[in-house]
Design a protein around this motif. Structure first.
Motif, PDB file in Angstrom:
ATOM      1  N   ASN A 182     -21.005 -23.226  -6.380  1.00 13.01           N
ATOM      2  CA  ASN A 182     -20.731 -23.479  -7.797  1.00 13.01           C
ATOM      3  C   ASN A 182     -20.145 -24.872  -7.998  1.00 13.01           C
ATOM      4  O   ASN A 182     -20.462 -25.567  -8.968  1.00 13.01           O
ATOM      5  N   GLU A 183     -19.291 -25.278  -7.073  1.00  8.25           N
ATOM      6  CA  GLU A 183     -18.611 -26.568  -7.185  1.00  8.25           C
ATOM      7  C   GLU A 183     -19.552 -27.748  -6.953  1.00  8.25           C
ATOM      8  O   GLU A 183     -19.259 -28.869  -7.374  1.00  8.25           O
ATOM      9  N   LEU A 184     -20.672 -27.510  -6.279  1.00 13.34           N
ATOM     10  CA  LEU A 184     -21.569 -28.605  -5.890  1.00 13.34           C
ATOM     11  C   LEU A 184     -22.858 -28.660  -6.695  1.00 13.34           C
ATOM     12  O   LEU A 184     -23.561 -29.673  -6.677  1.00 13.34           O
ATOM     13  N   SER A 185     -23.187 -27.599  -7.407  1.00 17.05           N
ATOM     14  CA  SER A 185     -24.499 -27.492  -8.049  1.00 17.05           C
ATOM     15  C   SER A 185     -24.621 -28.396  -9.271  1.00 17.05           C
ATOM     16  O   SER A 185     -23.661 -28.624 -10.003  1.00 17.05           O
ATOM     17  N   GLU A 186     -25.836 -28.876  -9.465  1.00 14.52           N
ATOM     18  CA  GLU A 186     -26.160 -29.700 -10.631  1.00 14.52           C
ATOM     19  C   GLU A 186     -26.580 -28.825 -11.803  1.00 14.52           C
ATOM     20  O   GLU A 186     -26.242 -29.085 -12.948  1.00 14.52           O
ATOM     21  N   ARG A 187     -27.340 -27.774 -11.496  1.00 14.63           N
ATOM     22  CA  ARG A 187     -27.823 -26.829 -12.507  1.00 14.63           C
ATOM     23  C   ARG A 187     -27.713 -25.415 -11.944  1.00 14.63           C
ATOM     24  O   ARG A 187     -27.459 -25.230 -10.758  1.00 14.63           O
ATOM     25  N   GLY A 188     -27.956 -24.452 -12.796  1.00 12.64           N
ATOM     26  CA  GLY A 188     -27.944 -23.071 -12.348  1.00 12.64           C
ATOM     27  C   GLY A 188     -29.120 -22.786 -11.429  1.00 12.64           C
ATOM     28  O   GLY A 188     -30.179 -23.406 -11.536  1.00 12.64           O
ATOM     29  N   ALA A 189     -28.940 -21.840 -10.519  1.00 10.05           N
ATOM     30  CA  ALA A 189     -30.000 -21.473  -9.582  1.00 10.05           C
ATOM     31  C   ALA A 189     -29.821 -20.024  -9.150  1.00 10.05           C
ATOM     32  O   ALA A 189     -28.709 -19.489  -9.163  1.00 10.05           O
ATOM     33  N   PHE A 232     -26.413 -15.682  -8.418  1.00  5.99           N
ATOM     34  CA  PHE A 232     -26.578 -16.859  -9.268  1.00  5.99           C
ATOM     35  C   PHE A 232     -25.419 -17.821  -9.046  1.00  5.99           C
ATOM     36  O   PHE A 232     -24.261 -17.401  -8.947  1.00  5.99           O
ATOM     37  N   VAL A 233     -25.747 -19.103  -8.964  1.00  7.43           N
ATOM     38  CA  VAL A 233     -24.732 -20.141  -8.851  1.00  7.43           C
ATOM     39  C   VAL A 233     -25.000 -21.195  -9.914  1.00  7.43           C
ATOM     40  O   VAL A 233     -26.119 -21.319 -10.417  1.00  7.43           O
ATOM     41  N   GLY A 234     -23.967 -21.956 -10.248  1.00  7.33           N
ATOM     42  CA  GLY A 234     -24.128 -23.010 -11.239  1.00  7.33           C
ATOM     43  C   GLY A 234     -22.807 -23.689 -11.513  1.00  7.33           C
ATOM     44  O   GLY A 234     -21.741 -23.161 -11.171  1.00  7.33           O
ATOM     45  N   PRO A 235     -22.851 -24.864 -12.141  1.00  6.65           N
ATOM     46  CA  PRO A 235     -21.621 -25.620 -12.391  1.00  6.65           C
ATOM     47  C   PRO A 235     -20.704 -24.979 -13.426  1.00  6.65           C
ATOM     48  O   PRO A 235     -19.522 -25.298 -13.496  1.00  6.65           O
ATOM     49  N   VAL A 285     -30.161 -19.505 -16.196  1.00  7.49           N
ATOM     50  CA  VAL A 285     -31.079 -19.041 -15.154  1.00  7.49           C
ATOM     51  C   VAL A 285     -31.344 -17.547 -15.307  1.00  7.49           C
ATOM     52  O   VAL A 285     -32.489 -17.085 -15.195  1.00  7.49           O
ATOM     53  N   GLN A 286     -30.297 -16.775 -15.571  1.00  5.92           N
ATOM     54  CA  GLN A 286     -30.468 -15.336 -15.762  1.00  5.92           C
ATOM     55  C   GLN A 286     -31.411 -15.055 -16.927  1.00  5.92           C
ATOM     56  O   GLN A 286     -32.294 -14.194 -16.845  1.00  5.92           O
ATOM     57  N   ARG A 287     -31.224 -15.802 -18.003  1.00  2.00           N
ATOM     58  CA  ARG A 287     -32.067 -15.625 -19.190  1.00  2.00           C
ATOM     59  C   ARG A 287     -33.524 -15.955 -18.881  1.00  2.00           C
ATOM     60  O   ARG A 287     -34.437 -15.212 -19.239  1.00  2.00           O
ATOM     61  N   ASP A 288     -33.759 -17.079 -18.193  1.00  2.00           N
ATOM     62  CA  ASP A 288     -35.129 -17.497 -17.897  1.00  2.00           C
ATOM     63  C   ASP A 288     -35.840 -16.483 -17.001  1.00  2.00           C
ATOM     64  O   ASP A 288     -37.020 -16.175 -17.198  1.00  2.00           O
ATOM     65  N   LEU A 289     -35.119 -15.958 -15.997  1.00  2.00           N
ATOM     66  CA  LEU A 289     -35.722 -14.968 -15.108  1.00  2.00           C
ATOM     67  C   LEU A 289     -36.043 -13.677 -15.852  1.00  2.00           C
ATOM     68  O   LEU A 289     -37.091 -13.062 -15.637  1.00  2.00           O
ATOM     69  N   LEU A 290     -35.135 -13.261 -16.728  1.00  2.00           N
ATOM     70  CA  LEU A 290     -35.367 -12.029 -17.483  1.00  2.00           C
ATOM     71  C   LEU A 290     -36.564 -12.187 -18.414  1.00  2.00           C
ATOM     72  O   LEU A 290     -37.408 -11.284 -18.521  1.00  2.00           O
ATOM     73  N   VAL A 291     -36.654 -13.328 -19.094  1.00  2.00           N
ATOM     74  CA  VAL A 291     -37.795 -13.567 -19.985  1.00  2.00           C
ATOM     75  C   VAL A 291     -39.100 -13.508 -19.201  1.00  2.00           C
ATOM     76  O   VAL A 291     -40.073 -12.874 -19.625  1.00  2.00           O
ATOM     77  N   LEU A 297     -29.298 -11.600 -27.298  1.00  2.00           N
ATOM     78  CA  LEU A 297     -28.383 -10.882 -26.411  1.00  2.00           C
ATOM     79  C   LEU A 297     -27.570 -11.847 -25.555  1.00  2.00           C
ATOM     80  O   LEU A 297     -26.358 -11.678 -25.377  1.00  2.00           O
ATOM     81  N   PHE A 298     -28.236 -12.870 -25.022  1.00  2.00           N
ATOM     82  CA  PHE A 298     -27.515 -13.836 -24.203  1.00  2.00           C
ATOM     83  C   PHE A 298     -26.569 -14.686 -25.044  1.00  2.00           C
ATOM     84  O   PHE A 298     -25.477 -15.048 -24.600  1.00  2.00           O
ATOM     85  N   SER A 299     -26.972 -15.009 -26.268  1.00  2.00           N
ATOM     86  CA  SER A 299     -26.080 -15.768 -27.150  1.00  2.00           C
ATOM     87  C   SER A 299     -24.829 -14.963 -27.481  1.00  2.00           C
ATOM     88  O   SER A 299     -23.717 -15.501 -27.515  1.00  2.00           O
ATOM     89  N   ASP A 300     -25.007 -13.657 -27.712  1.00  2.00           N
ATOM     90  CA  ASP A 300     -23.851 -12.800 -27.988  1.00  2.00           C
ATOM     91  C   ASP A 300     -22.916 -12.752 -26.783  1.00  2.00           C
ATOM     92  O   ASP A 300     -21.688 -12.796 -26.926  1.00  2.00           O
ATOM     93  N   ARG A 301     -23.499 -12.660 -25.595  1.00  2.00           N
ATOM     94  CA  ARG A 301     -22.669 -12.627 -24.390  1.00  2.00           C
ATOM     95  C   ARG A 301     -21.924 -13.946 -24.220  1.00  2.00           C
ATOM     96  O   ARG A 301     -20.743 -13.973 -23.863  1.00  2.00           O
ATOM     97  N   PHE A 302     -22.624 -15.045 -24.486  1.00  2.00           N
ATOM     98  CA  PHE A 302     -21.993 -16.358 -24.374  1.00  2.00           C
ATOM     99  C   PHE A 302     -20.839 -16.492 -25.365  1.00  2.00           C
ATOM    100  O   PHE A 302     -19.750 -16.956 -25.028  1.00  2.00           O
ATOM    101  N   ASP A 303     -21.076 -16.073 -26.603  1.00  2.00           N
ATOM    102  CA  ASP A 303     -20.030 -16.179 -27.622  1.00  2.00           C
ATOM    103  C   ASP A 303     -18.801 -15.363 -27.242  1.00  2.00           C
ATOM    104  O   ASP A 303     -17.661 -15.756 -27.530  1.00  2.00           O
TER     105      ASP A 303
END
Length: 210
Positions: free
Chosen positions: A90-97, A127-130, A138-144, A170-176
């Motif tokens: 998580n500390e080293l990643s540029e984007r989610g993966a 899942f990892v990410g900054p 990433v979770q959203r893209d995989l689910l879609v 759903l993801f926006s609600d979780r983010f909020d």
């Protein structure tokens, strides 16, 4: 030290984009839970997979990507090593993966074993990410991708816009909900992306061979 007669062969697979300023020493430290579990004294020593045909753990300097296609014998305690690895990456990643982890039951024989017996195989998608927003993207893209691939058996892709919009909501609600207690940047974007889902069922998962 090497584990003999381990109940599982554990395969770790994924590509993690790293920041351009990340050094090899930082990568080695982040992956220490893995190579130490394998009984190695360094990343270089532990990067080789149990299977020669697998690339193992590699750092591609050209595109600054950590590539993992690596198998190690082990047990359930490997899950702790995975948790520690994710925190380090998580500390080293540029984007989610996404990182796929498959536990293969070494005692199960699909061809000659008892047909009534079930394997102890297990599959995890990590899942990892900054930040949490990058991970949720990433979770959203995989689910879609998973949902669209499933529903395209019955509907034209152009008819699925409403389904994708509902997933985005759903993801926006979780983010909020997270924003109430964390400062985590932008919402996940409503754009699809490549990836692969995972789960149980459909027989044993094939190994990733390159």
């Amino acid at each position: 030290m090497p584990r003999y007669n381990a109940p599982f062969e554990i395969h770790v697979h994924g590509d993690v984009p790293l920041r351009s300023d990340v050094t090899f020493d930082q990568i080695q430290e982040a992956l220490k839970p893995l190579w130490k579990y394998a009984g190695a004294k360094s990343l270089a020593d532990g990067a080789t997979s149990t299977y020669e045909e697998e690339p193992g753990i590699r750092f591609e300097q050209k595109d600054h990507t950590l590539q993992m296609c690596w198998t190690v014998p082990g047990d359930e305690d490997f899950r702790q090593a995975l948790d520690e690895m994710c925190m380090g990456l998580n500390e080293l990643s540029e984007r989610g993966a996404a990182i796929e982890v498959t536990f293969y039951d070494t005692d199960f024989d699909e061809e000659e074993g008892d047909p009534e017996e079930e394997s102890r195989d297990d599959f995890l998608m990590l899942f990892v990410g900054p930040n949490p927003a990058a991970i949720m993207q990433v979770q959203r893209d995989l689910l879609v991708e998973d949902v669209v691939n499933l529903m395209e058996r019955h509907f034209d892709g152009a008819e699925l816009g409403g389904v994708v919009s509902e997933i985005d909501r759903l993801f926006s609600d979780r983010f909020d909900a997270l924003v109430n207690s964390l400062e985590i940047g932008k919402r996940p974007r409503g754009t699809g992306g490549p990836g692969s889902g995972g789960g149980h069922g459909g027989g044993r998962r094939p190994r990733h061979l390159h």
